[in-house]
Structures are given as C-alpha cells and as structure tokens.
Design a protein around this motif. Sequence first.
Motif, PDB file in Angstrom:
ATOM      1  N   MET A  89      27.858  15.219 -14.503  1.00 36.86           N
ATOM      2  CA  MET A  89      26.799  15.919 -13.832  1.00 36.86           C
ATOM      3  C   MET A  89      25.942  16.686 -14.850  1.00 36.86           C
ATOM      4  SD  MET A  89      27.261  15.113 -10.605  1.00 36.86           S
ATOM      5  CE  MET A  89      26.499  16.261  -9.509  1.00 36.86           C
ATOM      6  N   GLY A  90      26.545  17.107 -15.929  1.00 34.40           N
ATOM      7  CA  GLY A  90      25.803  17.861 -16.930  1.00 34.40           C
ATOM      8  C   GLY A  90      24.784  17.024 -17.684  1.00 34.40           C
ATOM      9  N   GLY A  91      24.920  15.713 -17.637  1.00 35.52           N
ATOM     10  CA  GLY A  91      23.992  14.835 -18.350  1.00 35.52           C
ATOM     11  C   GLY A  91      22.849  14.323 -17.493  1.00 35.52           C
ATOM     12  N   ARG A  92      22.692  14.885 -16.293  1.00 39.13           N
ATOM     13  CA  ARG A  92      21.636  14.416 -15.387  1.00 39.13           C
ATOM     14  C   ARG A  92      20.244  14.685 -15.916  1.00 39.13           C
ATOM     15  NH1 ARG A  92      23.607  17.344  -9.996  1.00 39.13           N
ATOM     16  NH2 ARG A  92      23.925  18.939 -11.556  1.00 39.13           N
ATOM     17  N   GLY A  93      20.116  15.710 -16.743  1.00 37.57           N
ATOM     18  CA  GLY A  93      18.797  16.147 -17.147  1.00 37.57           C
ATOM     19  C   GLY A  93      18.185  16.978 -16.036  1.00 37.57           C
ATOM     20  N   THR A  94      16.884  17.026 -16.010  1.00 33.76           N
ATOM     21  CA  THR A  94      16.166  17.768 -14.976  1.00 33.76           C
ATOM     22  C   THR A  94      15.238  16.804 -14.251  1.00 33.76           C
ATOM     23  OG1 THR A  94      14.333  18.325 -16.435  1.00 33.76           O
ATOM     24  CG2 THR A  94      16.221  19.863 -16.394  1.00 33.76           C
ATOM     25  N   PRO A  95      14.741  17.191 -13.081  1.00 38.37           N
ATOM     26  CA  PRO A  95      13.812  16.295 -12.386  1.00 38.37           C
ATOM     27  C   PRO A  95      12.594  15.912 -13.242  1.00 38.37           C
ATOM     28  CG  PRO A  95      14.640  17.898 -10.843  1.00 38.37           C
ATOM     29  CD  PRO A  95      15.153  18.305 -12.204  1.00 38.37           C
ATOM     30  N   GLY A  96      12.117  16.801 -14.072  1.00 38.62           N
ATOM     31  CA  GLY A  96      10.990  16.485 -14.959  1.00 38.62           C
ATOM     32  C   GLY A  96      11.383  15.681 -16.183  1.00 38.62           C
ATOM     33  N   ARG A  97      12.655  15.765 -16.563  1.00 40.16           N
ATOM     34  CA  ARG A  97      13.176  15.051 -17.739  1.00 40.16           C
ATOM     35  C   ARG A  97      14.574  14.523 -17.424  1.00 40.16           C
ATOM     36  NH1 ARG A  97      11.099  16.796 -23.265  1.00 40.16           N
ATOM     37  NH2 ARG A  97      12.934  15.583 -23.752  1.00 40.16           N
ATOM     38  N   PRO A  98      14.643  13.413 -16.679  1.00 42.57           N
ATOM     39  CA  PRO A  98      15.958  12.871 -16.300  1.00 42.57           C
ATOM     40  C   PRO A  98      16.764  12.421 -17.524  1.00 42.57           C
ATOM     41  CG  PRO A  98      14.178  11.788 -15.093  1.00 42.57           C
ATOM     42  CD  PRO A  98      13.540  12.652 -16.131  1.00 42.57           C
ATOM     43  N   THR A 102      16.571  13.565  -3.491  1.00 42.40           N
ATOM     44  CA  THR A 102      16.195  14.936  -3.151  1.00 42.40           C
ATOM     45  C   THR A 102      15.499  15.690  -4.275  1.00 42.40           C
ATOM     46  OG1 THR A 102      18.367  15.776  -3.788  1.00 42.40           O
ATOM     47  CG2 THR A 102      18.044  15.186  -1.456  1.00 42.40           C
ATOM     48  N   ALA A 103      15.668  15.289  -5.521  1.00 37.97           N
ATOM     49  CA  ALA A 103      15.101  16.061  -6.629  1.00 37.97           C
ATOM     50  C   ALA A 103      14.313  15.221  -7.630  1.00 37.97           C
ATOM     51  CB  ALA A 103      16.214  16.811  -7.358  1.00 37.97           C
ATOM     52  N   TYR A 104      14.863  14.089  -8.049  1.00 40.70           N
ATOM     53  CA  TYR A 104      14.237  13.341  -9.133  1.00 40.70           C
ATOM     54  C   TYR A 104      13.041  12.504  -8.685  1.00 40.70           C
ATOM     55  CZ  TYR A 104      17.993  14.950 -12.081  1.00 40.70           C
ATOM     56  OH  TYR A 104      18.839  15.750 -12.793  1.00 40.70           O
ATOM     57  N   LEU A 105      13.172  11.776  -7.586  1.00 39.45           N
ATOM     58  CA  LEU A 105      12.034  10.984  -7.106  1.00 39.45           C
ATOM     59  C   LEU A 105      10.868  11.863  -6.664  1.00 39.45           C
ATOM     60  CD1 LEU A 105      13.843   8.109  -5.175  1.00 39.45           C
ATOM     61  CD2 LEU A 105      12.728   7.997  -7.417  1.00 39.45           C
ATOM     62  N   PRO A 106      11.106  12.987  -5.971  1.00 39.02           N
ATOM     63  CA  PRO A 106       9.979  13.846  -5.616  1.00 39.02           C
ATOM     64  C   PRO A 106       9.211  14.369  -6.837  1.00 39.02           C
ATOM     65  CG  PRO A 106      11.857  14.401  -4.246  1.00 39.02           C
ATOM     66  CD  PRO A 106      12.341  13.431  -5.301  1.00 39.02           C
ATOM     67  N   ALA A 107       9.880  14.467  -7.984  1.00 39.86           N
ATOM     68  CA  ALA A 107       9.234  14.963  -9.195  1.00 39.86           C
ATOM     69  C   ALA A 107       8.581  13.857 -10.021  1.00 39.86           C
ATOM     70  CB  ALA A 107      10.262  15.705 -10.059  1.00 39.86           C
ATOM     71  N   ASP A 108       8.750  12.611  -9.618  1.00 42.88           N
ATOM     72  CA  ASP A 108       8.236  11.467 -10.380  1.00 42.88           C
ATOM     73  C   ASP A 108       6.937  10.966  -9.741  1.00 42.88           C
ATOM     74  OD1 ASP A 108       7.703   8.995 -11.551  1.00 42.88           O
ATOM     75  OD2 ASP A 108       9.814   8.395 -11.590  1.00 42.88           O
ATOM     76  N   PRO A 109       5.804  11.181 -10.406  1.00 38.21           N
ATOM     77  CA  PRO A 109       4.529  10.760  -9.813  1.00 38.21           C
ATOM     78  C   PRO A 109       4.438   9.251  -9.572  1.00 38.21           C
ATOM     79  CG  PRO A 109       4.179  11.824 -11.959  1.00 38.21           C
ATOM     80  CD  PRO A 109       5.650  11.842 -11.676  1.00 38.21           C
ATOM     81  N   GLU A 110       5.188   8.457 -10.319  1.00 42.14           N
ATOM     82  CA  GLU A 110       5.167   7.004 -10.152  1.00 42.14           C
ATOM     83  C   GLU A 110       6.037   6.541  -8.976  1.00 42.14           C
ATOM     84  OE1 GLU A 110       6.391   5.273 -13.805  1.00 42.14           O
ATOM     85  OE2 GLU A 110       4.777   6.205 -14.947  1.00 42.14           O
ATOM     86  N   LEU A 139      29.985  22.325  -2.589  1.00 42.97           N
ATOM     87  CA  LEU A 139      30.287  23.036  -3.842  1.00 42.97           C
ATOM     88  C   LEU A 139      29.030  23.438  -4.605  1.00 42.97           C
ATOM     89  CD1 LEU A 139      33.310  20.904  -5.112  1.00 42.97           C
ATOM     90  CD2 LEU A 139      33.367  23.160  -4.012  1.00 42.97           C
ATOM     91  N   GLY A 140      27.852  23.062  -4.106  1.00 43.34           N
ATOM     92  CA  GLY A 140      26.597  23.428  -4.770  1.00 43.34           C
ATOM     93  C   GLY A 140      26.356  22.677  -6.069  1.00 43.34           C
ATOM     94  N   GLN A 141      26.799  21.422  -6.136  1.00 42.77           N
ATOM     95  CA  GLN A 141      26.701  20.655  -7.376  1.00 42.77           C
ATOM     96  C   GLN A 141      25.443  19.801  -7.501  1.00 42.77           C
ATOM     97  OE1 GLN A 141      28.995  20.976 -10.005  1.00 42.77           O
ATOM     98  NE2 GLN A 141      29.377  22.715  -8.676  1.00 42.77           N
ATOM     99  N   PHE A 142      24.555  19.831  -6.508  1.00 39.06           N
ATOM    100  CA  PHE A 142      23.342  19.034  -6.577  1.00 39.06           C
ATOM    101  C   PHE A 142      22.198  19.861  -7.132  1.00 39.06           C
ATOM    102  CE2 PHE A 142      25.609  16.609  -3.196  1.00 39.06           C
ATOM    103  CZ  PHE A 142      25.760  15.448  -3.934  1.00 39.06           C
ATOM    104  N   VAL A 143      21.164  19.181  -7.573  1.00 35.85           N
ATOM    105  CA  VAL A 143      20.027  19.862  -8.183  1.00 35.85           C
ATOM    106  C   VAL A 143      19.382  20.821  -7.188  1.00 35.85           C
ATOM    107  CG1 VAL A 143      17.748  19.540  -9.208  1.00 35.85           C
ATOM    108  CG2 VAL A 143      19.632  18.060  -9.890  1.00 35.85           C
ATOM    109  N   GLU A 144      19.154  20.365  -5.975  1.00 37.78           N
ATOM    110  CA  GLU A 144      18.596  21.285  -4.978  1.00 37.78           C
ATOM    111  C   GLU A 144      19.723  22.201  -4.503  1.00 37.78           C
ATOM    112  OE1 GLU A 144      19.514  21.193  -1.596  1.00 37.78           O
ATOM    113  OE2 GLU A 144      20.790  19.476  -1.815  1.00 37.78           O
ATOM    114  N   GLN A 145      19.422  23.438  -4.270  1.00 39.11           N
ATOM    115  CA  GLN A 145      20.476  24.404  -3.936  1.00 39.11           C
ATOM    116  C   GLN A 145      20.148  25.203  -2.681  1.00 39.11           C
ATOM    117  OE1 GLN A 145      23.459  24.885  -5.672  1.00 39.11           O
ATOM    118  NE2 GLN A 145      22.853  23.001  -6.640  1.00 39.11           N
ATOM    119  N   GLU A 146      19.679  24.539  -1.641  1.00 40.98           N
ATOM    120  CA  GLU A 146      19.344  25.249  -0.418  1.00 40.98           C
ATOM    121  C   GLU A 146      20.613  25.575   0.356  1.00 40.98           C
ATOM    122  OE1 GLU A 146      15.032  23.166   0.019  1.00 40.98           O
ATOM    123  OE2 GLU A 146      16.230  23.502   1.778  1.00 40.98           O
ATOM    124  N   GLU A 147      20.484  26.426   1.342  1.00 46.24           N
ATOM    125  CA  GLU A 147      21.628  26.836   2.155  1.00 46.24           C
ATOM    126  C   GLU A 147      22.168  25.673   2.975  1.00 46.24           C
ATOM    127  OE1 GLU A 147      22.151  30.452   3.619  1.00 46.24           O
ATOM    128  OE2 GLU A 147      21.182  31.376   1.913  1.00 46.24           O
TER     129      GLU A 147
END
Length: 165
Positions: free
Chosen positions: A1-10, A51-59, A81-89
Amino acid sequence: MGGRGTPGRPGPVMTRVIEGLKAAQAHAAPGEPLVVLTHSMGGQLIYDALTAYLPADPEAQNLRVDFWCAVGSQVGLFRELGQFVEQEELPTPALRDSPHAGYFWNVWSYSDLLSFRAEGVILDAHDTAFPFLGNVRSDHLAYLANDDFYRTFAVKVRLHTRQNT
C-alpha cells in the motif's frame, strides 16, 4: 500500500492498473460494458483506482467500470481500517459517487479467512457469501474454480449492465 504513490503521481503498480483499465476501455466495442473481476488484493487496487486515481487523471474522465466483482477481497476490511486514499467517514459514499464506478459485487465466504463483507461498509456494495468446504488453505482460491460462481457472475453481469448493451 505504501508504494501506491498519490493520485497525481501514481506508483508503478497503480500505474499498471490504470493503464490496464484504459486499454480495456480502448479495446471495447461501442456500448460494450467494462467488466472487472479482481481477486484478493486486486480489490484494494481497483477501489483506490475508482475513488482516487481515475478522478485525478484528466485522460480517464470518461472511463467507467460498469460492473466490478471483487472475489475473496479485503475491500470492506481495508475501508474500515482507513487504508484507502480517500478517508471519508463510514459508510463511505466515495465508491457510490465515483463517476468511474458502476455496480459493485463483493463475493466472500465464511470459510475464506482472507475475505470480508463490504455491504454496510461501502454504500451500494452487494455481498454474496459462497459456501465452501472450510479448507483454509484452498478456500481463498475456490471461487475461481467454482462453476456456480461463474454462472452467478454471468447472470449478474447481464442484469447489472443491461443499460449499456
């Protein structure tokens, strides 16, 4: 999970997931639904992608997984456990509200200790528990060799992608 990167930089694995989804969409006939089947940790990758990466990808703004089946996954557990990029309730509307996600079917088994429910944790998730023999060593893969699973999968795809075909 730590190697996912960020939505802007997968990271490299998430980049492969996103590119695979884009390639599948590019090869689909017009109106053909995009159906994704994941097993185990693959469910967590698709959840984050939708939920996080495709919404951030303009393509990828027009990319939509019409039907996603997570088999033997830990999607519900990871969300709790709150392990996903989005952290809503909890329960999260993120998957339900994603323009990239259609129907989500979570398949698990009481005897598969690596599978978890998603219904009630992820809004609009639909769970089905498959009965297996209770062999801890083989039940995590048993879905993929089970004729009843594939028959049910085919019916669910037909039912839940009708608007696209």
